[in-house]
Write a protein that holds these residues in place. Structure first.
Motif, mmCIF file in Angstrom:
data_model
loop_
_atom_site.group_PDB
_atom_site.id
_atom_site.type_symbol
_atom_site.label_atom_id
_atom_site.label_comp_id
_atom_site.label_asym_id
_atom_site.label_seq_id
_atom_site.Cartn_x
_atom_site.Cartn_y
_atom_site.Cartn_z
ATOM 1 N N VAL A 183 0.716 -1.201 0.234
ATOM 2 C CA VAL A 183 -0.073 0.001 0.219
ATOM 3 C C VAL A 183 0.987 1.072 -0.205
ATOM 4 O O VAL A 183 1.926 1.182 0.172
ATOM 5 N N LYS A 184 0.338 2.425 -0.165
ATOM 6 C CA LYS A 184 0.979 3.625 -0.271
ATOM 7 C C LYS A 184 1.405 4.224 1.218
ATOM 8 O O LYS A 184 2.595 4.674 1.445
ATOM 9 N N LYS A 185 0.456 3.948 1.973
ATOM 10 C CA LYS A 185 0.463 4.493 3.419
ATOM 11 C C LYS A 185 -0.097 3.715 4.431
ATOM 12 O O LYS A 185 -1.139 3.095 4.149
ATOM 13 N N GLU A 201 2.666 -0.675 -4.781
ATOM 14 C CA GLU A 201 3.539 0.623 -4.594
ATOM 15 C C GLU A 201 5.176 -0.121 -4.411
ATOM 16 O O GLU A 201 5.422 -1.018 -4.076
ATOM 17 N N ASP A 256 7.294 2.043 -2.931
ATOM 18 C CA ASP A 256 7.236 2.554 -1.339
ATOM 19 C C ASP A 256 6.215 2.642 -0.378
ATOM 20 O O ASP A 256 5.404 3.070 -1.108
ATOM 21 N N THR A 257 6.252 2.083 0.787
ATOM 22 C CA THR A 257 5.317 2.448 1.724
ATOM 23 C C THR A 257 5.575 3.260 2.892
ATOM 24 O O THR A 257 6.605 3.054 3.353
ATOM 25 N N ASN A 304 -1.653 12.134 -1.460
ATOM 26 C CA ASN A 304 -0.433 11.689 -2.113
ATOM 27 C C ASN A 304 0.581 12.170 -2.196
ATOM 28 O O ASN A 304 1.782 11.947 -2.211
ATOM 29 N N THR A 339 2.595 12.126 1.193
ATOM 30 C CA THR A 339 3.125 10.856 1.073
ATOM 31 C C THR A 339 4.245 10.865 0.510
ATOM 32 O O THR A 339 5.513 10.372 0.914
ATOM 33 N N GLU A 340 4.426 11.259 -0.880
ATOM 34 C CA GLU A 340 5.610 11.228 -1.732
ATOM 35 C C GLU A 340 6.750 12.216 -1.190
ATOM 36 O O GLU A 340 7.885 11.764 -1.220
#
Length: 208
Positions: A8-10, A80, A82-83, A189, A192-193
């Motif tokens: 997942v992204k986060k 993804e 990176d998480t 997003n 997070t990035e």
């Protein structure tokens, strides 16, 4: 043997000192293999006394621990790269009265801001004068308060706001995301990035 993982992204964690594969990714494989992969340890967290901290788990970190247990397995990433893991020592538990106080404060701020924005727009656009001109055109006489126009306009404005925010009495009118939902998602997003890039850059500088 194929193992599919979908990071997942986060992810948000609390009350733990380890990041497991299941915390950051879905795992698809044979039942016994998937169960073992899900509980594999990726990182230790919270050991430095930090109550809240961000961590980054890379896809390479996940592949390394899986390959260590299953050298001949083919690991396929379908998520993804990176998480971002946001760790808090304890979940915040607001008291009910404090939660409602926050809601009331935010509602008042939004109401005041929205009312100010609408009134500013009406003043800049000279909406009252336009309505007076409409009334004069259709009825042949002037009035400073054309209720026959103001009332439908006010109702339409309220309905338009409800449709725009897509919420009424705590329920969504439709399943479609609103422009606000889209903007919040894009903002989340981007944040997070940015955090992932910052942490990765700091780790590279420490490595040098």
């Amino acid at each position: 043997m194929d193992i599919y993982i979908k990071p997942v992204k986060k992810a948000n964690l609390s009350n733990t000192h380890e990041i497991l594969v299941r915390d950051v990714a879905e795992v698809v494989a044979e039942p016994k293999v998937a169960a073992k992969v899900k509980i594999m340890k990726l990182q230790r967290i919270g050991d430095d006394g930090e109550q809240k901290k961000n961590y980054v788990v890379s896809i390479t970190d996940i592949i390394k621990v899986i390959k260590k247990a299953y050298p001949n397995a083919t690991v396929n990433n379908v998520g993804e790269m990176d998480t971002l893991v946001q760790y808090a020592a304890e979940k915040s538990r607001d008291k009910p009265w404090l939660k409602w106080l926050k809601i009331a404060f935010v509602a008042l701020v939004l109401m005041a801001g929205s009312a100010t924005a609408i009134m500013s727009f009406h003043t800049d656009g000279q909406i009252p004068r336009i309505f007076e001109q409409y009334y004069r055109m259709f009825y042949g006489q002037g009035t400073s308060n054309p209720r026959i126009i103001n009332i439908p306009y006010s109702i339409g404005l309220a309905v338009g706001i409800l449709v725009f925010y897509n919420h009424f009495l705590g329920r969504k009118i439709t399943d479609d995301p609103t422009p606000i939902d889209v903007e919040i998602e894009q903002y989340d997003n981007e944040i997070t990035e940015a955090v992932v890039d910052m942490i990765s850059r700091n780790e590279q500088e420490k490595g040098h």
